[in-house]
Structure formats: structure tokens, C-alpha cells
Write an enzyme that holds these catalytic residues in place. Structure first.
Site, mmCIF file in Angstrom:
data_model
loop_
_atom_site.group_PDB
_atom_site.id
_atom_site.type_symbol
_atom_site.label_atom_id
_atom_site.label_comp_id
_atom_site.label_asym_id
_atom_site.label_seq_id
_atom_site.Cartn_x
_atom_site.Cartn_y
_atom_site.Cartn_z
ATOM 1 N N HIS A 227 -0.385 -3.392 3.671
ATOM 2 C CA HIS A 227 -0.077 -4.640 4.385
ATOM 3 C C HIS A 227 0.825 -4.314 5.589
ATOM 4 O O HIS A 227 1.861 -4.947 5.803
ATOM 5 C CB HIS A 227 0.578 -5.652 3.438
ATOM 6 N N TYR B 122 6.784 -0.097 -3.965
ATOM 7 C CA TYR B 122 7.403 -0.713 -2.784
ATOM 8 C C TYR B 122 8.665 0.044 -2.393
ATOM 9 O O TYR B 122 8.948 0.259 -1.212
ATOM 10 C CB TYR B 122 7.777 -2.170 -3.080
#
Length: 361
Positions: free
Chosen positions: A71, A338
Site C-alpha cells: 500500500h 508493519y
């Protein structure tokens, strides 16, 4: 009436101060990353590790210094959340019990290439950080897809491997992808969605889904399994076409938000006994109770390279009291991955285009 004027822009950070700022944040995240990496198998070479997962994303998308590993292409947004108080009997979290909570968010394209055209992938994402008055935060990352393709971290890794470019052609081997899905029947709901999904022309008209399950916890300690989604309060007329060009999503968002605040309704779906809370590849049946928890109001957009969202790791397990993660194994994996991505990109901050320009000034 909402004041729609823009505040003065933040003065640009020097390259040195930018590096120091991100280094300080990285120290905190490193400690959190260590905890999640432990439970996610970093100390066991036979198990999937966050490093291994991020490495395969880099192999598939290329390495783009200073950007998120997935993303990667996005835009920051600033606003607030207005609680309806409808969820307060289910959760002690201040976000559901106070009238207003500030929000820093990010819209993004479902691709690991920050230079990808906006029509390259049908998936759009919305990430939000709610900062409560007591200092606790709720961070959530939502996607336009209704379910996840697979149910375990290992299956997700194997899917990425199947999509890795063939050295001979530079493209994924269609046979490898087909073989993967043939051996993973849990992907059927996702495949049914992807066959009809079309890239939308706007971030603003999308529904965004948590996909993973969580628990709301009330003052009595009662836990209620939930999923949530953001539903836009304004929809475009049907039959619209996707514009030409590579960057229409950000342009569209900036134009719309300049005309007035953008709003989504936060719907929280309550699980019934027996609904799967540890499998993001399975949708819950229709007919579940849905709470209208309040309204997300977005009032300003910022470039992602120097906007407020740039320094935020939208870890889905950063939760305030009153919200807890489920035992879905993908949640711990997302958190650890992440953090690994965050540490990589913050170490590369000097290679960002904006940082280079500031260093030359």
C-alpha cells in the site's frame, strides 16, 4: 458551520532534524516489533518471520526506499470522529464515549509500488489513527475487499511466493498462481469478489472493511466479537468510468475535500455465537446486529511524503482499553510485518524525494 480554510503549511524539516525525528519514533517501534516478532516466530528459523514476509513483498514489488512495503502509494487525511454513543454499552473506549476524537488517516492503493497507476489494482485502503483524550490510540487498517484471500500467515506467504516474478520472464507464472488457489479452497469467497471487482474512480465512494475480527469490552468485562466497516455517506451516480492517468485518486480526493468535509459512517457488526472470529477469509452471515457507532469526518488532505500520516505505523494491534484483538493469527503477523516495514523505510528517509530537496535547499 465548518471552517474549510487551510491552516498555514508546516515549515519543512531539514534532513538532519527529519532523521532525528524518525529515529526517536523507531526506538519505540523497535521494542514493540521485538515483542510481536517473538510471538510470530522470529527466534524460530523454521517458522515464518516478519523479515521473510517483507522480503517477498520487496521481491514482488521492487524496493522503493522510504516507502511502505505494501500500500505504498497514498495520501494523508486529517479530521475527526463524532461518536453516536451507540457503542458505549459495548466498549469503555473513549472514542465511543466522547463526542469527538481527532483522526489522522491515510488512503492508499493496494500495491507495493508507489509509482503504480491508480488502475493497477482494484483494492483501496483506509488507515486511521484515533487519538483519545487520555492519550490512548486506536489504529485500524481497512480494505475495500470484504474478506482476506487466506486464513493463515503461512498461506499468505505462499501466495506471495506464487506471485513472485519468474526470472525468465520477469512476470508471475500463471500456473503457479492457479496451483496455489486450487490448493487453498478458503480463497473462494475472495476470488468470487475479485472476479467482479473493478478499480473505483474515487477513494471517497468506497466501503472499507476491517476484515479481521476484534473484541469490544465493556465496563463489566463482557467481550463482544465484532468487525467494522466505514460506509461513505455520499455515493456517485452509477455508471461512472475510471479516469485516465496515473494519479486520479489523489487528485479526486483533493478536489472533493476542498469543496467540503467528507463523511463515512462507522458500522460495527456484532458476531453471533459460532461465527468465526479467527478466520478473515470467511464472511459472517447476513442478519447480524449492526451498530451505527458514529461518523468519520475528513476535512483536509496532505501529501504523504510530508503529511502527518507519514510517520504513523498503522499497526492494527495498537488498541485502547475497551478494544482487544482476536486470536486471528493474521493480526499478529500484520503487526510484526508493519513494524519491520516501518523500520526499513524510516532508515531510508534520506532517500525520499522530499528529503533530498530539503537537503539541497
Amino acid at each position: 458551520m465548518v471552517d474549510r480554510s487551510s491552516p498555514p503549511p508546516r515549515p519543512p524539516l531539514s534532513a538532519a532534524s527529519l532523521t532525528l525525528r524518525l529515529a526517536g519514533i523507531a526506538v519505540v517501534v523497535a521494542a514493540v516489533a521485538g515483542a510481536f516478532a517473538y510471538v510470530n516466530g522470529t527466534l524460530d528459523p523454521q517458522r515464518l518471520t516478519p523479515k521473510k514476509l517483507i522480503n517477498v513483498l520487496e521481491a514482488n514489488n521492487g524496493v522503493h526506499p522510504g516507502f511502505r512495503r505494501n500500500h505504498s502509494k497514498g495520501v494523508c487525511v486529517i479530521g475527526h470522529f463524532e461518536s453516536s454513543l451507540e457503542a458505549r454499552s459495548y466498549s469503555t473506549a473513549q472514542v465511543f464515549n466522547e463526542a469527538r476524537t481527532p483522526v489522522v488517516g491515510r488512503f492508499a492503493l493496494g500495491s507495493g509500488n508507489p509509482n503504480a497507476p491508480d488502475s493497477a489494482a482494484p483494492i483501496r485502503s483506509m488507515a486511521l489513527r484515533f487519538t483519545q483524550a487520555n492519550g490512548q490510540q486506536w489504529r485500524t487498517g481497512m480494505n475495500s475487499m470484504p474478506v482476506f484471500p487466506v486464513d493463515t500467515p503461512e498461506a499468505f506467504y505462499q501466495l506471495q511466493k506464487a506471485q513472485s516474478p519468474d526470472p525468465a520472464t520477469g512476470k508471475p507464472d500463471p500456473k503457479a498462481v492457479s496451483a496455489f488457489f486450487a490448493s487453498h479452497p478458503q480463497a473462494a469467497p475472495f476470488l468470487a469478489w475479485i472476479k467482479t471487482a473493478k478499480p473505483s474512480a474515487s477513494y471517497v465512494t468506497e466501503n472499507y472493511n476491517s476484515v479481521n475480527a476484534f473484541y469490544l469490552v465493556n465496563a463489566a468485562g463482557q467481550r463482544q466479537a465484532v468487525r467494522w466497516n466505514m460506509v461513505p455517506l455520499v455515493q456517485d451516480a452509477p455508471g461512472g468510468t475510471v479516469p485516465e492517468g496515473n494519479d486520479f485518486l489523489e487528485k479526486d480526493l483533493i478536489e472533493r475535500i476542498a469543496a467540503g468535509p467528507l463523511r463515512w459512517q462507522l458500522n460495527i457488526t456484532l458476531a453471533n455465537p459460532g461465527d468465526p472470529v479467527n478466520d478473515a477469509s470467511k464472511a459472517w452471515p447476513e442478519g447480524r446486529k449492526v451498530l451505527n457507532a458514529g461518523t468519520l469526518v475528513l476535512e483536509k488532505a496532505q501529501p504523504q511524503l510530508n503529511g502527518e500520516c507519514r510517520d504513523i505505523n498503522y499497526d492494527p494491534l495498537v488498541l485502547p482499553a475497551g478494544i482487544e484483538g482476536s486470536d486471528d493469527p493474521l493480526l499478529a503477523t500484520r503487526s510484526a510485518a508493519y513494524a519491520n516495514s516501518y523500520l526499513r523505510r524510516t532508515s531510508e528517509v534520506s532517500q525520499l524525494p522530499a528529503a533530498k530537496q530539503e537537503a539541497q535547499q
